[in-house]
Structures are given as structure tokens and as C-alpha cells.
Design a protein around this motif. Structure first.
Motif, mmCIF file in Angstrom:
data_model
loop_
_atom_site.group_PDB
_atom_site.id
_atom_site.type_symbol
_atom_site.label_atom_id
_atom_site.label_comp_id
_atom_site.label_asym_id
_atom_site.label_seq_id
_atom_site.Cartn_x
_atom_site.Cartn_y
_atom_site.Cartn_z
ATOM 1 N N LEU A 32 0.771 -1.149 -0.036
ATOM 2 C CA LEU A 32 -0.057 -0.163 -0.084
ATOM 3 C C LEU A 32 0.790 1.376 -0.099
ATOM 4 C CD1 LEU A 32 -2.855 1.007 -0.138
ATOM 5 C CD2 LEU A 32 -2.955 1.036 2.399
ATOM 6 N N ARG A 81 0.687 3.944 -3.108
ATOM 7 C CA ARG A 81 0.379 5.275 -2.670
ATOM 8 C C ARG A 81 1.550 6.300 -3.066
ATOM 9 N NH1 ARG A 81 -3.815 4.803 2.563
ATOM 10 N NH2 ARG A 81 -5.543 4.191 1.146
ATOM 11 N N SER A 118 -11.616 -6.864 3.890
ATOM 12 C CA SER A 118 -11.806 -5.540 3.230
ATOM 13 C C SER A 118 -10.545 -4.713 3.057
ATOM 14 C CB SER A 118 -12.717 -4.588 4.058
ATOM 15 O OG SER A 118 -12.133 -4.371 5.412
ATOM 16 N N GLU A 119 -9.623 -4.873 3.649
ATOM 17 C CA GLU A 119 -8.159 -4.213 3.570
ATOM 18 C C GLU A 119 -7.528 -4.631 2.189
ATOM 19 O OE1 GLU A 119 -8.344 -4.537 8.019
ATOM 20 O OE2 GLU A 119 -9.041 -5.615 6.278
ATOM 21 N N ASP A 167 -9.047 -4.742 -0.295
ATOM 22 C CA ASP A 167 -9.685 -3.690 -1.266
ATOM 23 C C ASP A 167 -9.090 -2.441 -1.279
ATOM 24 O OD1 ASP A 167 -11.390 -5.527 -2.550
ATOM 25 O OD2 ASP A 167 -12.970 -4.981 -0.964
ATOM 26 N N LEU A 168 -8.273 -1.883 -0.162
ATOM 27 C CA LEU A 168 -7.359 -0.813 -0.060
ATOM 28 C C LEU A 168 -6.250 -1.111 -0.929
ATOM 29 C CD1 LEU A 168 -7.182 -0.022 3.588
ATOM 30 C CD2 LEU A 168 -8.450 1.044 2.151
ATOM 31 N N ASP A 216 -7.822 -0.880 -4.409
ATOM 32 C CA ASP A 216 -8.246 0.582 -4.728
ATOM 33 C C ASP A 216 -6.714 1.558 -5.022
ATOM 34 O OD1 ASP A 216 -10.789 -0.237 -4.764
ATOM 35 O OD2 ASP A 216 -11.074 0.879 -2.729
ATOM 36 N N ALA A 217 -5.753 1.282 -4.540
ATOM 37 C CA ALA A 217 -4.695 1.824 -4.750
ATOM 38 C C ALA A 217 -3.914 1.637 -6.169
ATOM 39 C CB ALA A 217 -3.695 1.780 -3.790
ATOM 40 N N PHE A 229 -5.332 1.851 7.340
ATOM 41 C CA PHE A 229 -6.046 2.968 7.060
ATOM 42 C C PHE A 229 -5.059 4.307 7.464
ATOM 43 C CE2 PHE A 229 -9.353 -0.218 7.592
ATOM 44 C CZ PHE A 229 -10.159 0.263 6.465
#
Length: 340
Positions: free
Chosen positions: A64, A68, A87-88, A90-91, A94-95, A315
Motif C-alpha cells: 500500500l 500510494r 476489506s483491507e 480492497d485498499l 483501490d490504490a 488506514f
């Protein structure tokens, strides 16, 4: 820089100016991501999460972070059944991370207890090994790699996976843990390891090795020419580097200060984010305008690590623009400090 086995330089960078922009859209002609991150995702027990845990592990935080910061990233992520639907993940997607999941019957599960004298980590479950054959053939030519074990899940044959010319960073502490379900995690003394010998950059927390072990002895397990980054929490840390090909030459030691966090929410992942950001700058120097020699890679890494502490779990991993602001704050603070 003063040279010697205890030679030191305190890092005081020049004015920030305009940071260079990374290669956000560039991939190798083969279609490989610029950086590949490898490791098992851990589940860290958390009372404030409805699931009773959060996804963590060096692979999660590192992938991540590099994504980012703008580097096209692929991730080989070992997951147990519960972690596979986190769900992490998907972080990461999404990045822009290309996530490849590798099913594990047993994945690492930890209870992390923060204490004034340091973290106590309890093991709920060990990790199965992550097979090196999980890397897609088209990714093997990638120029940057972060091997980010969290539970000694990477067998020695991972050392031969990156191409000879690739830059390889390794989170050493993840190879120095012995996990037995129901017991505190035990630290293993560092020793010869093909993965460590392959690395160009090795990251390690000073809390994960006996304080009596000298930095020079730790560095002796690396190949000459590699860098060893030893983090020491809010005391900053140091980077040791030995001249390539000369085992008798003295080590260069560069100390760097920590960048203060505004608010401490969760201490998990700071070392992983630091190493990933430092590796990102080494893999793509344009991320810091090419100013590696002036220490902007360390400033970038320290700023990113300070920010991840301000949010819960993954997060807290910051976006690139937020990292730039934190870097500017740190430089302004140092410029205003007496004697700087």
C-alpha cells in the motif's frame, strides 16, 4: 562524513524545494509492475474491529505504501481463509496494486501489546511457507522487490527469484521470529541467510535483536555494498553501508532523526512503511528528485512512518501529497531548531 567502524554523520538535509515526480504510469516492457512485494498477510487481534482482527503484515503495509507513493506495484499475498476476504485487500486494489492471493491453510495471527519497554507479541497461529513458485512468470523481470516476511514464511529459495539486476529490500525481523501458537513470539539470533545475502537494502528494528549485538556484526551478514537500516522508534535510527567489494573497509554510519507524529493511534506497521518508502526512493530516485545523497530518501521514509501511526492499521498508510507536507513540516522544524 567521518569514516571508521563507528563513523557517524547526523542527517541535516537542504531545503525541500520541489520534489521530483515518480514514474506513476511506467511499467517494464514485459508488463511487470515496477515493484513486487511478497509475504503473508497477518491477522492482528483488535477489540475495536467487528471481526475481532485487522489485516496486517509487512506485505500489506509495504504494498500500500509503494502504490500510494506512485510506484506500479504487484503483491504476492499469502492468506488464510478468513484473511482472503478482508476489506483491507480492497485498499490495495483501490490504490492500484495488482494483488495475487496465495491460499494458506495456516496464516499468522498475532496479539500485539504495546508497553513502555517495547511491544509484546503473542502468537495465535503460525504461518505456512509461501512458495516461490507463486510469482507469475511475467513478473520475474520486475526491477524492484520487497520481501516482507512477518512469520518466517519465506523459504531461502526466494533469494533466487528476483533478477540479478533487480533491487531487493528485505524486512529482516520477519525472518527472525519463532511462532508457537499460544506463546509469546520468540526472537531468533541473526545468522547467515541467502535472502539477507541477496538484499540491497535490509530493514530491522533494534528491538528485534539483542542490544549486545553490534551493528558491524549485523552488517557482516549482508553482502558488501548493501545498506542496513536499523530503526529505533522515536529516536530515529541509522543506516550502515559498506563499500562494495571491500570487506576490510570501515562502515559508514548515517544517523537520521525521527519525524514526530501528531497523534499516536496505532503503532503497528511503522517499520514496514519506513522500509517500503525507503526502498521506493531507492528503486525510483525521481520520487525524491534524485536527492538520495542528501538524505531525502530517509526523510521520505521517516515522514511516511510518522503518518501511519496516526490511523488504525492500514488506514493510516498515507498518500504521497500528505507525505510531502509532513516532510516540509520536518524541514521547517529542523531549520528553526537552535544550532541547526
Amino acid at each position: 562524513m567521518e569514516r571508521g567502524t563507528v563513523g557517524r554523520q547526523v542527517y541535516v538535509p537542504p531545503p525541500l524545494g520541489q520534489l521530483g515526480r515518480p514514474m506513476t504510469e511506467v511499467r517494464e516492457a514485459s508488463g511487470s509492475p515496477v515493484v513486487i512485494v511478497v509475504g503473508a498477510a497477518s491477522r492482528d487481534i483488535a477489540d475495536d474491529d467487528p471481526r475481532g482482527w485487522r489485516l496486517g503484515g509487512g506485505v500489506s503495509y509495504s504494498a500500500l505504501t509503494t502504490a500510494r507513493l506512485g510506484l506500479p506495484t504487484g503483491a504476492i499475498v499469502g492468506v488464510d481463509e478468513e484473511a482472503s476476504t478482508a476489506s483491507e485487500l480492497d485498499l490495495l486494489r483501490d490504490a492500484g496494486v495488482d494483488v495475487r492471493l496465495v491460499p494458506l491453510e495456516h496464516g499468522p495471527v498475532f496479539v500485539n501489546i504495546e508497553r513502555p519497554e517495547g511491544r509484546l507479541q503473542l502468537c495465535r497461529s503460525h504461518s505456512d511457507p509461501l512458495p516461490s513458485g507463486a510469482v507469475p512468470a511475467e513478473w520475474r523481470a520486475s526491477p524492484g522487490w520487497i520481501l516482507a516476511p512477518v512469520a518466517a514464511e519465506l523459504p531461502p529459495d526466494w533469494a533466487a527469484v528476483p533478477a540479478d539486476e533487480a533491487f531487493v529490500a528485505v524486512g529482516w525481523q520477519g525472518l527472525l521470529r519463532e511462532l508457537v501458537a499460544g506463546e509469546a513470539v520468540r526472537h531468533i539470533a541473526p545468522g547467515p541467510d541467502p535472502i539477507i545475502r541477496r538484499a540491497d537494502l535490509v530493514g530491522l528494528s533494534r528491538d528485534d535483536v539483542d542490544r549486545e549485538v553490534a551493528i558491524a556484526d549485523l552488517y557482516g551478514l549482508l553482502r558488501r555494498g548493501a545498506s542496513l537500516a536499523v530503526t529505533q522508534g522515536d529516536h530515529g535510527g541509522l543506516v550502515a553501508h559498506g563499500a562494495h567489494g571491500d570487506r576490510d573497509a570501515a562502515l559508514e554510519m548515517r544517523h537520521y532523526p525521527a519525524v514526530p507524529s501528531h497523534d499516536l493511534v496505532d503503532a503497528t506497521g511503522a517499520g514496514d512503511v519506513f522500509l517500503a518508502a525507503l526502498a521506493a526512493a531507492r528503486i525510483e530516485p525521481r520520487l525524491v528528485g534524485g536527492r538520495i545523497g542528501q538524505g531525502f530518501d530517509l526523510l521520505l521514509a521517516a515522514a511516511a512512518a510518522s503518518l501511519v501511526l496516526e490511523g488504525p492499521g492500514m488506514f493510516g498508510v498515507p498518500m504521497r501529497d500528505v507525505v510531502r507536507v509532513r516532510m516540509s513540516e520536518a524541514l521547517d522544524r529542523r531549520a528553526a531548531a537552535p544550532g541547526v
